[in-house]
Design an enzyme around this catalytic site. Structure first.
Site, mmCIF file in Angstrom:
data_model
loop_
_atom_site.group_PDB
_atom_site.id
_atom_site.type_symbol
_atom_site.label_atom_id
_atom_site.label_comp_id
_atom_site.label_asym_id
_atom_site.label_seq_id
_atom_site.Cartn_x
_atom_site.Cartn_y
_atom_site.Cartn_z
ATOM 1 N N ASP A 105 -18.724 -5.574 -27.749
ATOM 2 C CA ASP A 105 -18.520 -6.932 -27.275
ATOM 3 C C ASP A 105 -19.296 -7.062 -25.957
ATOM 4 O O ASP A 105 -19.703 -6.058 -25.369
ATOM 5 C CB ASP A 105 -17.024 -7.172 -27.062
ATOM 6 C CG ASP A 105 -16.723 -8.520 -26.462
ATOM 7 O OD1 ASP A 105 -17.205 -9.530 -26.997
ATOM 8 O OD2 ASP A 105 -16.019 -8.572 -25.437
ATOM 9 N N ASP A 119 -18.841 -10.098 -23.100
ATOM 10 C CA ASP A 119 -18.047 -10.579 -21.967
ATOM 11 C C ASP A 119 -16.775 -9.754 -21.809
ATOM 12 O O ASP A 119 -15.967 -9.655 -22.735
ATOM 13 C CB ASP A 119 -17.651 -12.047 -22.175
ATOM 14 C CG ASP A 119 -18.853 -12.973 -22.235
ATOM 15 O OD1 ASP A 119 -19.810 -12.757 -21.478
ATOM 16 O OD2 ASP A 119 -18.824 -13.916 -23.045
ATOM 17 N N ASP A 156 -12.701 -5.558 -25.614
ATOM 18 C CA ASP A 156 -11.742 -5.677 -24.521
ATOM 19 C C ASP A 156 -10.536 -6.533 -24.867
ATOM 20 O O ASP A 156 -9.692 -6.772 -23.992
ATOM 21 C CB ASP A 156 -12.422 -6.282 -23.286
ATOM 22 C CG ASP A 156 -12.776 -7.753 -23.480
ATOM 23 O OD1 ASP A 156 -13.339 -8.091 -24.544
ATOM 24 O OD2 ASP A 156 -12.500 -8.561 -22.581
#
Length: 219
Positions: free
Chosen positions: A6, A8, A168
């Site tokens: 991922d 961001d 995250d």
């Protein structure tokens, strides 16, 4: 082994530039700014979802045409400041170096729109490290649908059985599980609840821990 990241909140701390852009869009539309401390609970699902969440937080609604206008303004303004304050998290490049030495290669699967994702990775000096970069619009479907992850794996020349997802958030973990791919979660990203609650296979607190976490998954 393919590692799909991922973006961001995983590879880069993009919150300052994303939230700054959000404030610009919201004030232009006549709404209040959003407290910076709310970033962790608002980010992670893409720009349109960020706008929707910010509006909901203020008890506001807009029609589809106005939301589209705010979304277009967001994308345009974000590109003007995309890496003003954004930084890779500590240890990212060293971890990629170590994984690469043991045969690892890399891709990105993000809910960011593909164009700004590529612009950002280029400005951060790491775009050449990724075999493929998938955005929310690349395949016309976003995480947590497993399709973008599975198609990213295929486009990178990988195989699900030889892939690890690194993310995250609940979204990343759900995506990986739906795709049948093990997932390592970072605990410093954008999530409103501790990422451990979503049962990733491994949790790390710094990128220096990533190679060993990957080894544990590989047995």
């Amino acid at each position: 082994m393919l590692y799909v990241f991922d973006l961001d909140g995983t590879l880069a701390d993009t919150a300052p530039d994303l939230m700054g852009t959000l404030d610009h869009v919201m004030t232009q539309a006549g709404f209040a700014t959003t407290p910076a401390e709310d970033a962790r609970s608002l980010l992670g699902a893409g720009a349109r979802a960020l706008i929707q969440r910010a509006l909901r937080q203020q008890g506001a609604t807009v029609d589809a045409a106005r939301e589209d206008e705010m979304f277009r303004l967001f994308l345009a303004h974000y590109e003007t400041r995309i890496a003003d304050e954004t930084l890779l998290y500590p240890g990212v490049e060293a971890a990629l170096d170590e994984l690469e030495r043991t045969g690892g290669f890399f891709a990105v699967c993000t809910n960011k729109i593909e164009r700004p994702a590529k612009i950002l990775l280029e400005k951060l000096g790491v775009i050449e490290r990724f075999a493929f970069i998938c955005g929310q619009d690349t395949f016309g479907v976003a995480k947590p649908d497993p399709t973008p992850l599975l198609r990213t794996i295929a486009a990178s020349g990988g195989a699900p059985a030889r892939t690890i997802m690194v993310g995250d958030s609940k979204t990343d973990i759900a995506t990986a599980k739906a795709a049948g791919v093990p997932v390592i979660a970072v605990d410093f990203g954008y999530t409103d609840r501790p990422v451990q609650e979503y049962s990733p296979d491994q949790v790390i607190s710094h990128f220096s821990e990533l190679p060993k976490a990957a080894l544990r998954l590989l047995g």
